[in-house]
Design a protein around this motif. Structure first.
Motif, PDB file in Angstrom:
ATOM      1  N   TYR A 103       0.828  -1.196   0.000  1.00 19.09           N
ATOM      2  CA  TYR A 103       0.000   0.000   0.000  1.00 19.09           C
ATOM      3  C   TYR A 103       0.870   1.258   0.000  1.00 19.09           C
ATOM      4  N   GLN A 104       1.944   1.229   0.769  1.00 15.75           N
ATOM      5  CA  GLN A 104       2.851   2.380   0.826  1.00 15.75           C
ATOM      6  C   GLN A 104       3.553   2.619  -0.507  1.00 15.75           C
ATOM      7  N   GLN A 105       3.630   1.568  -1.336  1.00 12.90           N
ATOM      8  CA  GLN A 105       4.227   1.703  -2.664  1.00 12.90           C
ATOM      9  C   GLN A 105       3.210   2.124  -3.727  1.00 12.90           C
ATOM     10  N   GLY A 106       1.976   2.371  -3.307  1.00 10.80           N
ATOM     11  CA  GLY A 106       0.965   2.853  -4.239  1.00 10.80           C
ATOM     12  C   GLY A 106       0.021   1.811  -4.780  1.00 10.80           C
ATOM     13  N   VAL A 107       0.093   0.582  -4.279  1.00  7.92           N
ATOM     14  CA  VAL A 107      -0.797  -0.479  -4.735  1.00  7.92           C
ATOM     15  C   VAL A 107      -2.174  -0.301  -4.097  1.00  7.92           C
ATOM     16  N   SER A 108      -3.234  -0.433  -4.882  1.00  7.30           N
ATOM     17  CA  SER A 108      -4.592  -0.398  -4.346  1.00  7.30           C
ATOM     18  C   SER A 108      -4.923  -1.755  -3.727  1.00  7.30           C
ATOM     19  N   LEU A 109      -5.655  -1.737  -2.614  1.00 10.23           N
ATOM     20  CA  LEU A 109      -6.016  -2.967  -1.903  1.00 10.23           C
ATOM     21  C   LEU A 109      -7.532  -3.100  -1.879  1.00 10.23           C
ATOM     22  N   VAL A 110      -8.009  -4.301  -2.198  1.00  9.03           N
ATOM     23  CA  VAL A 110      -9.444  -4.566  -2.275  1.00  9.03           C
ATOM     24  C   VAL A 110      -9.768  -5.809  -1.461  1.00  9.03           C
ATOM     25  N   SER A 111     -10.568  -5.652  -0.408  1.00 11.57           N
ATOM     26  CA  SER A 111     -11.010  -6.825   0.353  1.00 11.57           C
ATOM     27  C   SER A 111     -12.429  -7.178  -0.053  1.00 11.57           C
ATOM     28  N   LEU A 112     -12.685  -8.464  -0.151  1.00 12.97           N
ATOM     29  CA  LEU A 112     -14.007  -8.964  -0.476  1.00 12.97           C
ATOM     30  C   LEU A 112     -14.583  -9.672   0.743  1.00 12.97           C
ATOM     31  N   CYS A 113     -15.789  -9.269   1.124  1.00 11.20           N
ATOM     32  CA  CYS A 113     -16.481  -9.934   2.225  1.00 11.20           C
ATOM     33  C   CYS A 113     -15.631  -9.882   3.500  1.00 11.20           C
ATOM     34  N   THR A 114     -15.341 -11.016   4.121  1.00 11.20           N
ATOM     35  CA  THR A 114     -14.596 -11.049   5.381  1.00 11.20           C
ATOM     36  C   THR A 114     -13.104 -10.841   5.203  1.00 11.20           C
ATOM     37  N   GLY A 115     -12.638 -10.660   3.981  1.00  7.65           N
ATOM     38  CA  GLY A 115     -11.238 -10.297   3.780  1.00  7.65           C
ATOM     39  C   GLY A 115     -10.880  -8.986   4.458  1.00  7.65           C
ATOM     40  N   SER A 116     -11.902  -8.169   4.757  1.00  9.98           N
ATOM     41  CA  SER A 116     -11.660  -6.888   5.429  1.00  9.98           C
ATOM     42  C   SER A 116     -11.053  -7.078   6.817  1.00  9.98           C
ATOM     43  N   PHE A 117     -11.253  -8.244   7.432  1.00 10.92           N
ATOM     44  CA  PHE A 117     -10.654  -8.504   8.741  1.00 10.92           C
ATOM     45  C   PHE A 117      -9.125  -8.424   8.657  1.00 10.92           C
ATOM     46  N   LEU A 118      -8.554  -8.893   7.551  1.00  5.98           N
ATOM     47  CA  LEU A 118      -7.101  -8.874   7.422  1.00  5.98           C
ATOM     48  C   LEU A 118      -6.593  -7.448   7.211  1.00  5.98           C
ATOM     49  N   LEU A 119      -7.305  -6.663   6.404  1.00  2.82           N
ATOM     50  CA  LEU A 119      -6.917  -5.256   6.244  1.00  2.82           C
ATOM     51  C   LEU A 119      -6.979  -4.520   7.583  1.00  2.82           C
ATOM     52  N   ALA A 120      -8.012  -4.805   8.358  1.00  9.28           N
ATOM     53  CA  ALA A 120      -8.146  -4.162   9.662  1.00  9.28           C
ATOM     54  C   ALA A 120      -7.039  -4.599  10.609  1.00  9.28           C
ATOM     55  N   ALA A 121      -6.699  -5.893  10.569  1.00  4.02           N
ATOM     56  CA  ALA A 121      -5.626  -6.402  11.425  1.00  4.02           C
ATOM     57  C   ALA A 121      -4.289  -5.752  11.087  1.00  4.02           C
ATOM     58  N   ALA A 122      -4.122  -5.355   9.827  1.00  7.21           N
ATOM     59  CA  ALA A 122      -2.883  -4.685   9.404  1.00  7.21           C
ATOM     60  C   ALA A 122      -2.878  -3.208   9.768  1.00  7.21           C
ATOM     61  N   GLY A 123      -3.984  -2.715  10.320  1.00  5.66           N
ATOM     62  CA  GLY A 123      -4.072  -1.311  10.694  1.00  5.66           C
ATOM     63  C   GLY A 123      -4.423  -0.392   9.541  1.00  5.66           C
ATOM     64  N   LEU A 124      -4.713  -0.962   8.386  1.00  7.49           N
ATOM     65  CA  LEU A 124      -4.943  -0.151   7.194  1.00  7.49           C
ATOM     66  C   LEU A 124      -6.330   0.476   7.145  1.00  7.49           C
TER      67      LEU A 124
END
Length: 325
Positions: A103-124
């Motif tokens: 993400y810091q390198q400019g990549v867009s991140l897309v979570s589907l359904c419960t994949g958002s738990f991992l983004l949240a765990a990363a603090g993003l």
């Protein structure tokens, strides 16, 4: 565009297959009109000697620490089992630093359904709006209070981070991305190919409220049991709390810690779930259903029903009720 799919441990195969199917369909339509594909699919493994499922073996794949070529977007698919979410997060902890770095390198991140738990765990997702599967929303809110959870939302978008709701709501995220990168016309064509209604703006009516009884707190379990068995006659939550030997303040704190919601919210959702079941399976009139689910004020009942489902009782019956005659 290079679209990469992160094969987390315990990912849901259907979630991954839907990503591939939708963007390959978009590529097919693009080739018909532009003679070239727009999306290049790629897989990222989280184990050194991982092997792609047979149906995906024609695609390139990389171990996540070995990536050298630039990526435009990374999908985080849904997890298989929401009841094991803390374990899912722990088993994929190594992915968190990777996602932050990308993400810091400019990549867009897309979570589907419960994949958002991992983004949240990363603090993003800290301080950002996000959504997830509607039946996992209470658990998400309990684990990640710093995230501005939008349980009704189909998709959210903030600073190149996207989240989507559950199951077919994830298709709306894919359609959003296709529209952003290729235009509305292609998005509509893909939506028609997958029979997806593009006007959906709420996912609350998909929830089925059937919470597990607490195994960690016997008093909380007693309150849950009382509500589950006598919700139609309980007029206010104090009637359920009075049955346990604990102060009201302490019991509310313990209940929220164990279930992710207050006792009054639990009571309301239990009553509304009972009303939903009657609207789905009977032709009883709405006044009768209101009384049977434990309410005696139609205005209050309609307000709470719409709060928890996004629909009026009549609208819910029109969508899910029995077709008689």
């Amino acid at each position: 565009m290079k679209l990469s799919i992160l094969l987390t441990k315990h990912y849901r195969l259907l979630s991954v297959a839907a990503i591939v199917d939708v963007f390959e369909t978009a590529n097919k339509y693009l080739e018909e009109t532009e003679s070239e594909k727009r999306f290049v699919l790629h897989f990222i493994g989280t184990e050194r000697h991982f092997q792609l499922p047979e149906q995906f073996q024609k695609y390139d794949c990389s171990f996540f620490t070995d990536l050298t070529e630039p990526i435009d977007l990374i999908f985080i698919p849904a997890f298989q089992h929401t009841e094991h979410m803390p374990q899912n997060i722990q088993d994929n902890a190594d992915c968190c630093a990777f996602l932050v770095s990308q993400y810091q390198q400019g990549v867009s991140l897309v979570s589907l359904c419960t994949g958002s738990f991992l983004l949240a765990a990363a603090g993003l997702l800290d301080g950002k709006e996000a959504t997830t599967h509607v039946e996992a929303a209470d658990k998400f809110a309990r684990i990640f209070p710093q995230v501005k959870l939008q349980p009704h939302a189909i998709v959210t978008q903030r600073e190149n981070i996207y989240t989507s709701g559950g199951a077919t709501s994830s298709f709306h995220m894919k359609l959003l991305l296709i529209q952003q990168y290729c235009g509305r016309e292609l998005a509509v064509r893909v939506a028609k190919a997958f029979a997806i209604d593009m006007d959906r703006n709420n996912q609350l009516y998909f929830e089925h409220f059937k919470p597990s009884l607490s195994n960690e707190d016997e008093l909380v379990r007693a309150v849950q049991t009382a509500i589950n068995q006598r919700f139609s006659e309980i007029k206010n939550v104090e009637e359920a709390l009075d049955e346990v030997p604990s102060s009201r303040r302490n019991m509310i704190r313990r209940f929220k810690q164990a279930t992710g919601m207050t006792p009054i919210r639990y009571l309301q959702k239990t009553k509304i779930e009972a009303a939903k079941q009657l609207l789905e399976t009977t032709n009883r009139n709405i006044l009768d259903i209101m009384v049977s689910s434990g309410y005696n004020d139609m205005k209050n009942f309609r307000h709470l029903f719409k709060t928890f489902t996004g629909l009026t009782p009549k609208g819910y019956r029109d969508k899910y009720g029995m077709r008689l005659g």
